[in-house]
Design an enzyme around this catalytic site. Structure first.
Site, PDB file in Angstrom:
ATOM      1  N   ASP A  53       0.721  -1.238  -0.077  1.00 54.51           N
ATOM      2  CA  ASP A  53       0.040  -0.065   0.098  1.00 54.51           C
ATOM      3  C   ASP A  53       0.733   1.435  -0.184  1.00 54.51           C
ATOM      4  OD1 ASP A  53      -1.465   2.408   1.443  1.00 54.51           O
ATOM      5  OD2 ASP A  53      -3.123   0.902   0.899  1.00 54.51           O
ATOM      6  N   ARG A  54       0.790   2.215  -1.003  1.00 51.04           N
ATOM      7  CA  ARG A  54       1.608   3.294  -1.135  1.00 51.04           C
ATOM      8  C   ARG A  54       1.158   4.455  -0.069  1.00 51.04           C
ATOM      9  NH1 ARG A  54      -0.435  -0.352  -3.637  1.00 51.04           N
ATOM     10  NH2 ARG A  54      -2.235   0.824  -4.356  1.00 51.04           N
ATOM     11  N   THR A  55       0.025   4.604   0.458  1.00 53.81           N
ATOM     12  CA  THR A  55      -0.239   5.573   1.234  1.00 53.81           C
ATOM     13  C   THR A  55       0.260   5.251   2.744  1.00 53.81           C
ATOM     14  OG1 THR A  55      -2.256   6.281   0.396  1.00 53.81           O
ATOM     15  CG2 THR A  55      -2.306   6.579   2.640  1.00 53.81           C
ATOM     16  N   CYS A  88      -1.928   4.784 -10.762  1.00 53.52           N
ATOM     17  CA  CYS A  88      -2.005   5.230  -9.349  1.00 53.52           C
ATOM     18  C   CYS A  88      -1.266   6.262  -9.313  1.00 53.52           C
ATOM     19  CB  CYS A  88      -1.176   4.089  -8.379  1.00 53.52           C
ATOM     20  SG  CYS A  88      -1.269   4.115  -6.829  1.00 53.52           S
ATOM     21  N   ASN A  89      -2.008   7.395  -8.561  1.00 48.06           N
ATOM     22  CA  ASN A  89      -1.612   8.506  -8.394  1.00 48.06           C
ATOM     23  C   ASN A  89      -0.473   8.654  -7.283  1.00 48.06           C
ATOM     24  OD1 ASN A  89      -3.758  10.880  -9.918  1.00 48.06           O
ATOM     25  ND2 ASN A  89      -4.567   9.007  -9.173  1.00 48.06           N
ATOM     26  N   THR A  90      -0.958   7.928  -6.135  1.00 50.70           N
ATOM     27  CA  THR A  90      -0.143   7.975  -4.827  1.00 50.70           C
ATOM     28  C   THR A  90       1.193   7.268  -5.435  1.00 50.70           C
ATOM     29  OG1 THR A  90      -1.947   7.562  -3.677  1.00 50.70           O
ATOM     30  CG2 THR A  90      -0.017   7.473  -2.590  1.00 50.70           C
ATOM     31  N   ALA A  91       1.312   6.332  -6.160  1.00 53.81           N
ATOM     32  CA  ALA A  91       2.538   5.740  -6.520  1.00 53.81           C
ATOM     33  C   ALA A  91       3.536   6.356  -7.286  1.00 53.81           C
ATOM     34  CB  ALA A  91       2.347   4.291  -7.293  1.00 53.81           C
ATOM     35  N   THR A 132      -5.754  10.094  -1.731  1.00 57.91           N
ATOM     36  CA  THR A 132      -5.534   9.374  -0.646  1.00 57.91           C
ATOM     37  C   THR A 132      -4.862  10.535   0.570  1.00 57.91           C
ATOM     38  OG1 THR A 132      -3.279   8.700  -1.501  1.00 57.91           O
ATOM     39  CG2 THR A 132      -5.295   7.278  -1.916  1.00 57.91           C
ATOM     40  N   LYS A 171     -12.382  -0.173  -3.383  1.00 54.36           N
ATOM     41  CA  LYS A 171     -11.534  -1.033  -3.229  1.00 54.36           C
ATOM     42  C   LYS A 171     -12.015  -2.563  -2.909  1.00 54.36           C
ATOM     43  CE  LYS A 171      -6.913   1.242  -2.947  1.00 54.36           C
ATOM     44  NZ  LYS A 171      -6.285   0.637  -4.031  1.00 54.36           N
ATOM     45  N   CYS A 201      -7.150   9.914  -7.357  1.00 53.16           N
ATOM     46  CA  CYS A 201      -6.965   8.623  -6.913  1.00 53.16           C
ATOM     47  C   CYS A 201      -7.663   7.867  -8.260  1.00 53.16           C
ATOM     48  CB  CYS A 201      -7.514   8.231  -5.505  1.00 53.16           C
ATOM     49  SG  CYS A 201      -7.344   6.666  -5.257  1.00 53.16           S
TER      50      CYS A 201
END
Length: 244
Positions: A53-55, A88-91, A132, A171, A201
């Site tokens: 999980d990136r967050t 994936c924005n967070t990644a 996120t 999810k 996201c």
């Protein structure tokens, strides 16, 4: 007409989450102008659900995703991808670490989405960012927008609700729950001055495809779709159609 040999192969680092990966591939197929199989773009996908999980990683509560992200990137490069994209924005917080380990181009979805915002809404837009906790903490979108002089606002009261929508509705596949949590966040951002709303996201991008809601929404997955098709030298179906 585009010659088959001239088209570049797209590599997708996926699995974050699997539905977002499916939707990106679907959008590429739907938006490519083709009359037969052979006129579509070759796409390689690694739906790597082993990526942590990136967050959680950004917040210091989980394992770094870099090893698995690089692993996917190398698999795709070795498999024949000419360039990479990642739904994936967070990644994208880790994109420079991935790029150091490969020798093919990597399209930055966040950078492309910010350019799209400027072109569509102008520098006087106020962008409400829905994303996120990890993406919000890194200020990755805010920093890119600031470079172009675009003002941004983020949720104060409803950030917890947008996280619940991302994780517990999309999810988890609880699609019958609807979009109430999402639009509570939209309402707060509008009160804070937002004139456009970033679906920052890929679960939120997927939500737009699932629920077909309209408005001044910036959908990074759709932006990435169009950029990927153009980079591959494919022909794009216009006008943009989120709803088939």
């Amino acid at each position: 007409k585009i010659m088959r040999w001239a088209m570049k192969t797209i590599g997708i680092i996926g699995g974050m989450g699997p539905l977002a990966t499916v939707h990106l591939f679907e959008r590429i197929v739907l938006r490519t102008k083709a009359e037969k199989d052979q006129e579509h773009i070759r796409v390689l996908i690694d739906s790597n659900t082993n990526i942590p999980d990136r967050t959680k990683a950004i917040l210091g509560n989980g394992k770094s995703p870099v090893k698995e992200l690089v692993n996917s990137a190398k698999i795709l490069e070795n498999g024949g991808a000419d360039f990479l994209i990642m739904p994936c924005n967070t990644a994208h917080y880790f994109i420079e670490e991935i790029k150091k380990n490969i020798s093919i181009p990597f399209i930055n979805m966040i950078e492309e989405s910010v350019k799209f915002t400027y072109d569509k809404y102008g520098k006087d837009a106020v962008v409400g960012i829905m994303a996120t906790d990890g993406t919000i903490k890194t200020k990755i979108y805010e920093n890119y927008y600031a470079e172009l002089g675009i003002k941004t606002v983020v949720p104060i009261k409803t950030q917890e609700k947008i996280m619940k929508f991302i994780y517990d509705v999309i999810k988890k596949g609880n699609y019958d729950a609807g979009t109430d949590l999402l639009f509570e966040c939209v309402d707060e951002l509008r009160e804070l001055g937002a004139t456009a709303f970033l679906l920052g996201c890929t679960e939120l991008s997927s939500a737009q495809y699932l629920y077909k809601f309209k408005g001044s929404f910036i959908n990074p997955m759709e932006v990435l779709t169009e950029r990927a098709i153009k980079t591959s030298i494919g022909l794009i179906k216009l006008p943009l159609n989120l709803y088939r």
